[in-house]
Scaffold this active site. Structure first.
Site, PDB file in Angstrom:
ATOM      1  N   TRP A 147     -58.291  37.784 -32.414  1.00 28.24           N
ATOM      2  CA  TRP A 147     -59.008  38.412 -33.336  1.00 28.24           C
ATOM      3  C   TRP A 147     -59.810  37.191 -33.985  1.00 28.24           C
ATOM      4  O   TRP A 147     -61.006  37.331 -34.326  1.00 28.24           O
ATOM      5  CB  TRP A 147     -58.393  39.186 -34.371  1.00 28.24           C
ATOM      6  CG  TRP A 147     -59.241  39.325 -35.756  1.00 28.24           C
ATOM      7  CD1 TRP A 147     -58.881  38.803 -36.712  1.00 28.24           C
ATOM      8  CD2 TRP A 147     -60.539  40.052 -36.143  1.00 28.24           C
ATOM      9  NE1 TRP A 147     -59.821  38.957 -38.047  1.00 28.24           N
ATOM     10  CE2 TRP A 147     -60.983  39.818 -37.322  1.00 28.24           C
ATOM     11  CE3 TRP A 147     -61.297  40.895 -35.082  1.00 28.24           C
ATOM     12  CZ2 TRP A 147     -62.131  40.357 -37.783  1.00 28.24           C
ATOM     13  CZ3 TRP A 147     -62.236  41.528 -35.770  1.00 28.24           C
ATOM     14  CH2 TRP A 147     -62.792  41.217 -37.132  1.00 28.24           C
ATOM     15  N   ASP A 181     -53.097  36.670 -19.563  1.00 29.70           N
ATOM     16  CA  ASP A 181     -53.292  37.426 -20.908  1.00 29.70           C
ATOM     17  C   ASP A 181     -53.757  38.565 -21.002  1.00 29.70           C
ATOM     18  O   ASP A 181     -54.791  39.271 -20.349  1.00 29.70           O
ATOM     19  CB  ASP A 181     -54.782  36.576 -21.597  1.00 29.70           C
ATOM     20  CG  ASP A 181     -54.539  37.173 -23.171  1.00 29.70           C
ATOM     21  OD1 ASP A 181     -54.110  38.283 -23.628  1.00 29.70           O
ATOM     22  OD2 ASP A 181     -55.271  36.372 -24.082  1.00 29.70           O
TER      23      ASP A 181
END
Length: 358
Positions: free
Chosen positions: A154, A309
């Site tokens: 984020w 990821d």
């Protein structure tokens, strides 16, 4: 050797040119983006733990007070660290990517996260509020006209958004685990995608949600995380937070899972994340960040992405790279966490490199 000579005489095995005659570089098509791979850890360890030389709270209005701190050299190159989540908050280890002799590092807990108050507060908590807060902090600490912006997950979303809105304030961008908050990214991780890689932990994530509501898990969680009953909120917060902590590294990290034991951290993390994701990041359209890359094309940047990821899959970093080929791009053998060796090595390396940016 005998077999090799026979094959070469029969022309089944062509003779390779000597190393000195082989080309030094290969570029198949001029317009193909250049990809840099890092395949082994590099010797760029984190710096020693360090305490802030300045810290405090800034009243940013709307009932929010933001905790901030500064470490390193007050006369050094300014850099702002933007944490993940949203709702994750900063940690003392976040100070250690930066040479304290070269950098003036500003870190802060975003609205509702960490030491900022109100804890887990959702009112007046949007991406655009956070962008304004970054500017408020820059002005408040004083003496910073332009700074390097550093963020992962984020934090990469917020870094890119801030740079797009305030490109004249950004010297460089150091980004990790790219997340642009498109609908497809949210569905991959919270609905159907990462579930195929970590099915055991996904079952734990599903547990608080009845079968009848599993068609839209973000909405189902939002209902519970904003429920008037604290027990309902806490059960949902623990399950939501455990899912991310269990999947952030290639192997499950007990230290990360232990964070979930904190009711305060889990509630802030889960409530704020779900609030942002239910509202699609408060962006005016899906893909807003990628659509606005022209505004930051001139800014030096690096993208560091773990090949494995599952939280912020590599397809997003690749899409950003295609839109912004001017930035350095590294895909490494790692998952999502900045604590994985190849990722943190590159982050420290680029922090060193960008310390001389003007």
């Amino acid at each position: 050797m005998f077999l090799t000579r026979v094959l070469r005489r029969s022309k089944l095995l062509p003779r390779l040119p000597s190393p000195s005659l082989q080309p030094r570089s290969y570029r198949p098509f001029p317009k193909t983006p250049t990809l840099t791979h890092a395949t082994s850890p590099m010797s760029h360890p984190l710096f020693a733990p360090i305490d802030p030389y300045d810290s405090g709270f800034l009243d940013v209005g709307d009932g929010h007070r933001i905790y901030y701190e500064q470490v390193g050299n007050p006369l050094g190159t300014p850099i702002v660290y933007l944490h993940g989540g949203p709702g994750g908050g900063i940690a003392p280890s976040d100070r250690q990517y930066f040479d304290p002799q070269k950098y003036r590092v500003v870190l802060f807990d975003q609205r509702g996260a960490g030491k900022s108050t109100p804890t887990a507060g959702l009112d007046n908590n949007t991406t655009w509020d956070l962008v304004k807060d970054i500017e408020r902090i820059r002005v408040h600490v004083g003496g910073i006209d332009r700074w390097v912006v550093f963020g992962g997950s984020w934090g990469s979303t917020l870094s890119l958004t801030y740079a797009i809105k305030h490109p004249n304030r950004v010297r460089g961008l150091i980004l990790r685990g790219i997340f642009t908050l498109r609908r497809s990214e949210l569905l991959w991780y919270y609905q159907n995608g990462a579930s195929h890689v970590f099915p055991d932990h996904f079952d734990d994530y599903l547990a608080p949600i009845p079968e009848s509501e599993r068609g839209d898990l973000i909405s189902a969680y939002h209902t519970r995380l904003t429920h008037p009953d604290e027990n309902v909120r806490l059960e949902a917060a623990k399950a939501w937070s455990r899912w991310e902590c269990a999947t952030s590294r290639m192997e499950v990290d007990p230290e990360m899972l232990a964070k979930v034991e904190s009711d305060i951290w889990s509630l802030a993390f889960a409530r704020i994340e779900c609030h942002y994701f239910k509202n699609e990041g408060f962006f005016e359209k899906d893909g807003w960040i990628l659509d606005n890359i022209d505004k930051i094309r001139h800014i030096p940047g690096v993208i560091v992405q773990g090949r494995y990821d599952v939280v912020c899959p590599a397809t997003t970093a690749w899409d950003l790279h295609k839109q912004w080929p001017e930035a350095d791009f590294h895909i490494v053998t790692a998952g999502h966490s900045a604590k994985e060796d190849e990722i943190n090595s590159l982050l420290v390396q680029y922090a060193e490199k960008y310390s001389s940016l003007q």
